[in-house]
Design a protein around this motif. Sequence first.
Motif, short mmCIF file in Angstrom:
data_model
loop_
_atom_site.label_atom_id
_atom_site.label_comp_id
_atom_site.label_asym_id
_atom_site.label_seq_id
_atom_site.Cartn_x
_atom_site.Cartn_y
_atom_site.Cartn_z
N ALA A 26 -6.09 0.35 3.70
CA ALA A 26 -7.45 0.40 3.18
C ALA A 26 -8.11 1.75 3.45
N ILE A 43 -8.89 1.65 -1.85
CA ILE A 43 -7.98 0.55 -1.55
C ILE A 43 -8.65 -0.35 -0.52
N LYS A 44 -8.77 -1.60 -0.86
CA LYS A 44 -9.42 -2.56 0.04
C LYS A 44 -8.38 -3.41 0.74
N ASP A 45 -8.71 -3.86 1.93
CA ASP A 45 -7.75 -4.64 2.71
C ASP A 45 -7.55 -6.06 2.18
N ASN A 46 -8.29 -6.45 1.16
CA ASN A 46 -8.09 -7.77 0.55
C ASN A 46 -7.04 -7.75 -0.56
N TYR A 49 -7.70 -2.82 -5.52
CA TYR A 49 -7.99 -1.39 -5.55
C TYR A 49 -8.87 -1.06 -6.76
N PRO A 124 -10.05 4.01 7.53
CA PRO A 124 -9.81 2.78 6.77
C PRO A 124 -10.85 1.72 7.08
N LYS A 127 -14.01 -2.42 3.08
CA LYS A 127 -13.51 -3.80 3.01
C LYS A 127 -14.05 -4.49 1.80
#
Length: 127
Positions: A26, A43-46, A49, A124, A127
Amino acid sequence: MKNNLNLLFVWLFISSCSGISCNFLAGRYYNKSDRNATNYLVIKDNGTYFHYYKKDSVELYHKGVWQKAKNENCVFEFKNWKSYNERGQDYDDYGIYLLFVNGNYLDNGPDGNSASSFENTDSPSLK
């Protein structure tokens, strides 16, 4: 025993990635190949993108999902990828696109040194 220890260090060196974590991707990444364009990837941690590109009056963006490639170290699959980095509005539309981690770079090859490279420019924390 000494040979086993040396092999362990070699394996740890080869399997590790410096810079971007291969397990936590992320963040925000910028492509700087065209100084007249704004081109970044969030880029998201879920597992999602957002890719944004703007040059002059051309503004493009797309969203998709990403995941770590199976059986690959430091390689990530991006679904619904469009190649704004190299061609702007004449982009190619890919189904799945692979990006490799190399230090602070994401790239379409393991060297991190092409017009499609993205550089991680912040922590990073998105979120």
